[in-house]
Design a protein around this motif. Structure first.
Motif, PDB file in Angstrom:
ATOM      1  N   MET A 220       0.840  -1.209   0.000  1.00 33.46           N
ATOM      2  CA  MET A 220       0.000   0.000   0.000  1.00 33.46           C
ATOM      3  C   MET A 220       0.871   1.255   0.000  1.00 33.46           C
ATOM      4  SD  MET A 220      -3.289  -0.274   2.427  1.00 33.46           S
ATOM      5  CE  MET A 220      -3.647  -1.946   2.914  1.00 33.46           C
ATOM      6  N   THR A 221       0.459   2.295  -0.680  1.00 32.62           N
ATOM      7  CA  THR A 221       1.209   3.558  -0.662  1.00 32.62           C
ATOM      8  C   THR A 221       0.318   4.673  -0.114  1.00 32.62           C
ATOM      9  OG1 THR A 221       0.487   3.917  -2.915  1.00 32.62           O
ATOM     10  CG2 THR A 221       2.732   3.043  -2.616  1.00 32.62           C
ATOM     11  N   VAL A 222       0.946   5.763   0.234  1.00 33.41           N
ATOM     12  CA  VAL A 222       0.191   6.918   0.728  1.00 33.41           C
ATOM     13  C   VAL A 222      -0.579   7.514  -0.453  1.00 33.41           C
ATOM     14  CG1 VAL A 222       0.402   9.159   1.857  1.00 33.41           C
ATOM     15  CG2 VAL A 222       2.054   7.351   2.356  1.00 33.41           C
ATOM     16  N   SER A 223      -1.919   7.653  -0.309  1.00 32.87           N
ATOM     17  CA  SER A 223      -2.685   8.158  -1.446  1.00 32.87           C
ATOM     18  C   SER A 223      -2.376   9.642  -1.659  1.00 32.87           C
ATOM     19  CB  SER A 223      -4.172   7.892  -1.269  1.00 32.87           C
ATOM     20  OG  SER A 223      -4.516   7.891   0.079  1.00 32.87           O
ATOM     21  N   GLN A 224      -2.552  10.053  -2.896  1.00 32.09           N
ATOM     22  CA  GLN A 224      -2.143  11.381  -3.361  1.00 32.09           C
ATOM     23  C   GLN A 224      -2.447  12.527  -2.386  1.00 32.09           C
ATOM     24  OE1 GLN A 224      -0.896  10.461  -6.422  1.00 32.09           O
ATOM     25  NE2 GLN A 224       0.384  12.280  -6.198  1.00 32.09           N
ATOM     26  N   GLY A 225      -1.394  13.187  -1.939  1.00 32.07           N
ATOM     27  CA  GLY A 225      -1.567  14.408  -1.136  1.00 32.07           C
ATOM     28  C   GLY A 225      -1.972  14.167   0.300  1.00 32.07           C
TER      29      GLY A 225
ATOM     30  N   ASN B   3      11.578   9.763   6.672  1.00 34.55           N
ATOM     31  CA  ASN B   3      10.718  10.328   7.719  1.00 34.55           C
ATOM     32  C   ASN B   3       9.462   9.508   7.939  1.00 34.55           C
ATOM     33  OD1 ASN B   3      12.342  12.446   8.445  1.00 34.55           O
ATOM     34  ND2 ASN B   3      11.535  13.768   6.808  1.00 34.55           N
ATOM     35  N   GLN B   4       9.403   8.368   7.294  1.00 30.50           N
ATOM     36  CA  GLN B   4       8.207   7.527   7.417  1.00 30.50           C
ATOM     37  C   GLN B   4       8.560   6.207   8.109  1.00 30.50           C
ATOM     38  OE1 GLN B   4       7.262   7.684   3.152  1.00 30.50           O
ATOM     39  NE2 GLN B   4       5.366   8.745   3.716  1.00 30.50           N
ATOM     40  N   VAL B   5       7.487   5.445   8.423  1.00 34.33           N
ATOM     41  CA  VAL B   5       7.705   4.142   9.042  1.00 34.33           C
ATOM     42  C   VAL B   5       6.934   3.100   8.230  1.00 34.33           C
ATOM     43  CG1 VAL B   5       5.829   4.446  10.729  1.00 34.33           C
ATOM     44  CG2 VAL B   5       7.686   2.886  11.250  1.00 34.33           C
ATOM     45  N   ASN B   6       7.572   1.970   7.994  1.00 32.07           N
ATOM     46  CA  ASN B   6       6.948   0.918   7.186  1.00 32.07           C
ATOM     47  C   ASN B   6       6.526  -0.233   8.096  1.00 32.07           C
ATOM     48  OD1 ASN B   6       6.080  -0.163   4.771  1.00 32.07           O
ATOM     49  ND2 ASN B   6       8.019  -1.227   4.381  1.00 32.07           N
ATOM     50  N   LEU B   7       5.244  -0.584   8.049  1.00 33.60           N
ATOM     51  CA  LEU B   7       4.724  -1.678   8.881  1.00 33.60           C
ATOM     52  C   LEU B   7       4.715  -2.976   8.086  1.00 33.60           C
ATOM     53  CD1 LEU B   7       1.448  -0.497  10.683  1.00 33.60           C
ATOM     54  CD2 LEU B   7       3.801  -0.456  11.535  1.00 33.60           C
ATOM     55  N   PHE B   8       5.046  -4.070   8.764  1.00 32.86           N
ATOM     56  CA  PHE B   8       4.959  -5.400   8.144  1.00 32.86           C
ATOM     57  C   PHE B   8       3.841  -6.156   8.847  1.00 32.86           C
ATOM     58  CE2 PHE B   8       9.122  -3.795   7.342  1.00 32.86           C
ATOM     59  CZ  PHE B   8       9.448  -4.234   6.065  1.00 32.86           C
TER      60      PHE B   8
ATOM     61  N   GLN C  44       2.766   8.698  10.274  1.00 35.10           N
ATOM     62  CA  GLN C  44       2.713   8.666  11.738  1.00 35.10           C
ATOM     63  C   GLN C  44       2.101   7.339  12.177  1.00 35.10           C
ATOM     64  OE1 GLN C  44       3.260  11.183  14.331  1.00 35.10           O
ATOM     65  NE2 GLN C  44       4.377  12.419  12.852  1.00 35.10           N
ATOM     66  N   LEU C  45       2.492   6.904  13.383  1.00 40.22           N
ATOM     67  CA  LEU C  45       1.985   5.637  13.914  1.00 40.22           C
ATOM     68  C   LEU C  45       1.718   5.781  15.414  1.00 40.22           C
ATOM     69  CD1 LEU C  45       1.575   2.491  13.720  1.00 40.22           C
ATOM     70  CD2 LEU C  45       4.019   2.262  14.181  1.00 40.22           C
ATOM     71  N   ILE C  46       0.545   5.325  15.854  1.00 40.02           N
ATOM     72  CA  ILE C  46       0.256   5.286  17.298  1.00 40.02           C
ATOM     73  C   ILE C  46       0.224   3.819  17.722  1.00 40.02           C
ATOM     74  CG2 ILE C  46      -1.425   5.836  19.114  1.00 40.02           C
ATOM     75  CD1 ILE C  46      -2.403   8.173  17.362  1.00 40.02           C
ATOM     76  N   VAL C  47       1.076   3.446  18.669  1.00 36.59           N
ATOM     77  CA  VAL C  47       1.071   2.065  19.174  1.00 36.59           C
ATOM     78  C   VAL C  47       0.225   2.045  20.444  1.00 36.59           C
ATOM     79  CG1 VAL C  47       2.475   0.134  19.985  1.00 36.59           C
ATOM     80  CG2 VAL C  47       3.332   1.617  18.146  1.00 36.59           C
ATOM     81  N   ALA C  48      -0.968   1.470  20.336  1.00 36.91           N
ATOM     82  CA  ALA C  48      -1.941   1.497  21.446  1.00 36.91           C
ATOM     83  C   ALA C  48      -2.238   0.093  21.953  1.00 36.91           C
ATOM     84  CB  ALA C  48      -3.223   2.195  20.995  1.00 36.91           C
ATOM     85  N   THR C  49      -1.200  -0.747  22.004  1.00 37.58           N
ATOM     86  CA  THR C  49      -1.367  -2.099  22.558  1.00 37.58           C
ATOM     87  C   THR C  49      -0.767  -2.108  23.960  1.00 37.58           C
ATOM     88  OG1 THR C  49       0.813  -2.899  21.922  1.00 37.58           O
ATOM     89  CG2 THR C  49      -0.898  -3.044  20.249  1.00 37.58           C
TER      90      THR C  49
ATOM     91  N   GLN D 193      14.665   7.927  17.967  1.00 35.00           N
ATOM     92  CA  GLN D 193      14.898   6.994  16.858  1.00 35.00           C
ATOM     93  C   GLN D 193      13.737   6.958  15.866  1.00 35.00           C
ATOM     94  OE1 GLN D 193      16.648   3.512  18.745  1.00 35.00           O
ATOM     95  NE2 GLN D 193      16.452   2.392  16.812  1.00 35.00           N
ATOM     96  N   PHE D 194      12.517   7.135  16.390  1.00 39.31           N
ATOM     97  CA  PHE D 194      11.303   7.080  15.551  1.00 39.31           C
ATOM     98  C   PHE D 194      10.387   8.254  15.921  1.00 39.31           C
ATOM     99  CE2 PHE D 194      12.692   2.677  15.656  1.00 39.31           C
ATOM    100  CZ  PHE D 194      12.521   2.258  14.349  1.00 39.31           C
ATOM    101  N   PRO D 195      10.730   9.486  15.497  1.00 35.42           N
ATOM    102  CA  PRO D 195       9.921  10.641  15.920  1.00 35.42           C
ATOM    103  C   PRO D 195       8.471  10.552  15.443  1.00 35.42           C
ATOM    104  CG  PRO D 195      11.581  11.274  14.287  1.00 35.42           C
ATOM    105  CD  PRO D 195      11.874   9.866  14.660  1.00 35.42           C
ATOM    106  N   MET D 196       8.192   9.683  14.495  1.00 39.45           N
ATOM    107  CA  MET D 196       6.813   9.569  13.969  1.00 39.45           C
ATOM    108  C   MET D 196       5.988   8.514  14.733  1.00 39.45           C
ATOM    109  SD  MET D 196       8.981   7.447  12.560  1.00 39.45           S
ATOM    110  CE  MET D 196       9.935   8.344  11.343  1.00 39.45           C
ATOM    111  N   ILE D 197       6.533   7.917  15.801  1.00 38.46           N
ATOM    112  CA  ILE D 197       5.773   6.895  16.551  1.00 38.46           C
ATOM    113  C   ILE D 197       5.402   7.392  17.942  1.00 38.46           C
ATOM    114  CG2 ILE D 197       5.786   4.554  17.488  1.00 38.46           C
ATOM    115  CD1 ILE D 197       7.563   3.650  15.293  1.00 38.46           C
ATOM    116  N   LYS D 198       4.138   7.234  18.318  1.00 37.66           N
ATOM    117  CA  LYS D 198       3.644   7.626  19.641  1.00 37.66           C
ATOM    118  C   LYS D 198       3.155   6.365  20.385  1.00 37.66           C
ATOM    119  CE  LYS D 198       3.911  11.801  17.814  1.00 37.66           C
ATOM    120  NZ  LYS D 198       4.885  11.724  16.762  1.00 37.66           N
ATOM    121  N   LEU D 199       3.325   6.408  21.712  1.00 41.30           N
ATOM    122  CA  LEU D 199       2.962   5.256  22.555  1.00 41.30           C
ATOM    123  C   LEU D 199       1.788   5.659  23.449  1.00 41.30           C
ATOM    124  CD1 LEU D 199       4.427   2.527  22.947  1.00 41.30           C
ATOM    125  CD2 LEU D 199       5.747   3.596  24.775  1.00 41.30           C
ATOM    126  N   ALA D 200       0.764   4.815  23.562  1.00 40.51           N
ATOM    127  CA  ALA D 200      -0.376   5.156  24.422  1.00 40.51           C
ATOM    128  C   ALA D 200      -1.015   3.875  24.949  1.00 40.51           C
ATOM    129  CB  ALA D 200      -1.412   5.945  23.613  1.00 40.51           C
ATOM    130  N   GLY D 201      -1.672   3.967  26.109  1.00 41.53           N
ATOM    131  CA  GLY D 201      -2.446   2.821  26.589  1.00 41.53           C
ATOM    132  C   GLY D 201      -2.250   2.514  28.055  1.00 41.53           C
TER     133      GLY D 201
END
Ligand SMILES: Cc1cc2nc3c(=O)[nH]c(=O)nc-3n(C[C@H](O)[C@H](O)[C@H](O)COP(=O)(O)OP(=O)(O)OC[C@H]3O[C@@H](n4cnc5c(N)ncnc54)[C@H](O)[C@@H]3O)c2cc1C
Ligand SMILES: Cc1c2[nH]c(c1CCC(=O)O)Cc1[nH]c(c(CCC(=O)O)c1C)Cc1[nH]c(c(CCC(=O)O)c1C)Cc1[nH]c(c(C)c1CCC(=O)O)C2
Length: 470
Positions: free
Chosen positions: A1-6, A263-268, A279-284, A433-441
């Motif tokens: 999947m890619t980021v949709s236009q804009g 500046n992005q993060v790739n999820l597997f 951006q990614l929020i890890v809410a587990t 290391q990952f400024p685009m990742i936030k932790l919550a929960g």
């Protein structure tokens, strides 16, 4: 999947209340402010809600996990309002709660705040403590404040001020009724920093609580301190799911690892696909976040953070099967008692809307830190144990109509000594290391449902700030 236009793309891992609140508020903010944002919520199981799970059966409303939220913590009620479902909220019936020690049920003494006395006479007359225990607790009036400023365990702190007996028979069970924890390992600063503050400011916790607790109104409020929805807590999960934009939820998909790409993060994902995100929020919970971050040498201190396993056993009866001699909403069991259950809610009394007329609904809790083996038993064994324990305190002369048994393995995160520093360190290192990742929960800054909503919202603010304000 890619980021949709804009559009900028954000994913949230985990569809419990933390992730649901984050997804809802991200979409709401984006819509209101016109941000070009695509939001995806990724949930490993085939249902949303995480620990919030309601079973509706034969007219009963049965909670497998949490049964309510604290009304004075505002964010959960605000979320219900924002969803348009606050008209379905109900408050608990007020009633006496008890502590069970070996010789039976004792009312929780009036005027206690988490077991700390703010009125003296209910303590002096309580059958929960011996005279020597009461005498030792009065030591709080004269003992000096603790010198240490760093973290200490809740048990160490309270035993020093009140002695063992008041802690064992009152304070510990009350705190177990929130954290299922071992108070000799739990962090004072992460769980009850107000106790430490009281001691530093007033020396005596009793005097300090008395001064800072508003006087009980002469006419007691009929509204309890908890709220739920008439048709169960899952009402809020259903409302959020219905209001999230179509196509923004992936169920049955587990995030297995991630990598930074510029500046992005790739999820597997476990379905062999990948997802590139801004951006990614890890809410587990931390036990699920740990393997994702450990690959990158992050969060390693959380290996030391345990999570307790508990089970809940709901038992439905005909009214005539249960003869209760005490009016009340439930009880907590002290550790020094000869029981397997740790607490019981008289659900039909605490939440009358959960139970059809002519019936009784009881919910027993099993398992707490250091005493979790019972959780491994079969459904029928768990039902038997809970019923046998209940029969020691309440007369029950028929078998239940049915039971609902739920095991929560490693589910109650334990905020052990040093917790706040561990969270601060992990968040700082992730940001570097990952400024685009936030932790919550629930594993980090409060495990009550409103605390989870607060953390989901805080992550949303940080994400929007990074994407559209900076
Ligand atoms: C028995 C019990 C009673 C409780 N009672 C109360 C109460 O009365 N009041 C109260 O306020 N709180 C109560 N709590 C606490 C409260 O329920 C929890 O703290 C809260 O629900 C946690 O929400 P969460 O979203 O942080 O995590 P969770 O609800 O655990 O949700 C996390 C989600 O992440 C998913 N996930 C995990 N790993 C991955 C992965 N790799 N990829 C994708 N998804 C993943 C999981 O499947 C899960 O759905 C209780 C807890 C228990 C166990
Ligand atoms: C008397 C009682 C309690 N708790 C319980 C009873 C039994 C009878 C009944 O249901 O009324 C039952 C209960 N409730 C909770 C547990 C622990 C479950 C677990 O995580 O294993 C247990 C055993 C979660 C909770 N129960 C509570 C929370 C915290 C909610 C929050 O902080 O937002 C949790 C996770 C709330 C609670 N619960 C209790 C207190 C004193 C408080 C705090 C109230 C306050 O702060 O004013 C005591």
């Amino acid at each position: 999947m890619t980021v949709s236009q804009g559009k900028r793309k954000v994913a949230i891992i985990g569809g419990g209340i933390t992730g649901l609140a984050a997804a809802f508020y991200l979409q709401k903010e984006a819509k209101e402010k016109g941000y070009p944002l695509e939001v995806v919520l990724i949930e490993a199981s085939h249902r949303l809600g995480g620990k919030i799970q309601t079973v509706r059966k034969d007219g009963f409303v049965i909670e497998r996990g949490p049964d309510s939220f604290l009304a004075r913590k505002k964010s959960f009620g605000i979320l219900a309002e924002d969803l348009g479902i606050s008209d379905q909220l109900v408050s608990n019936a007020t009633g006496q709660a008890y502590i069970l020690v070996n010789d039976g049920l004792h009312p929780i003494p009036g005027g206690s705040v988490m077991g700390i006395p703010t009125q003296i006479s209910p303590f002096i007359t309580s059958g929960l403590f011996s005279w020597s225990g009461k005498f030792r607790a009065a030591g709080d009036f004269v003992l000096p404040k603790s010198a240490v400023n760093e973290d200490q365990s809740v048990g160490q702190f309270l035993r020093r001020r009140f002695g063992g007996e008041v802690v064992e028979n009152l304070i510990e069970p009350l705190l177990s009724g929130i954290y299922s924890g071992d108070i000799d390992k739990m962090s004072l600063q992460a769980t009850f920093p107000q106790f430490y503050k009281l001691e530093q400011e007033h020396r005596s916790l009793i005097i300090g609580s008395k001064k800072t607790t508003p006087k009980q109104p002469v006419v007691k409020s009929k509204e309890g301190i908890f709220r739920t929805f008439r048709n169960g807590l899952e009402t809020i999960v259903e409302a959020i799911e219905a209001q999230l934009e179509p196509g923004s939820v992936m169920k049955g998909v587990r995030v297995e690892r991630f990598e930074r790409v510029g500046n992005q993060v790739n999820l597997f994902l476990n379905n062999d696909s990948e997802m590139l995100l801004d951006q990614l929020i890890v809410a587990t919970p931390h036990l699920a976040a740990l393997p994702l971050f450990e690959d990158h040498g992050l969060m390693t201190d959380f290996e030391e953070m345990p999570a307790t396993s508990v089970a809940t056993v709901a038992l439905a009866f005909k009214e005539e099967a249960v003869k209760q001699d005490k009016e009340g909403t439930g009880f907590l069991v002290s550790r020094n008692s000869d029981y397997s259950i740790t607490a019981c809610t008289w659900t039909h009394r605490k939440w009358p809307t959960t139970t059809p007329d002519g019936h009784v609904l009881l919910r027993g809790f099993v398992g707490r830190a250091g005493d979790e083996s019972a959780v491994e038993l079969s459904d029928s064994e768990l039902e038997k144990i809970v019923l046998a324990d209940l029969r020691k305190t309440i007369k029950i002369d028929q078998e239940p109509l049915f039971s609902v048994v739920t095991r929560w393995k490693n589910a109650s995160p334990q905020y052990v000594v040093g917790h706040k520093e561990r969270v601060a360190k992990a968040k700082k290192e992730i940001k570097e290391q990952f400024p685009m990742i936030k932790l919550a929960g629930s594993s980090y800054e409060g495990l009550g449902l409103p605390d989870c909503v607060d953390q989901g919202k805080a992550a949303v603010s940080e994400v929007l700030e990074d994407l559209f304000v900076k």
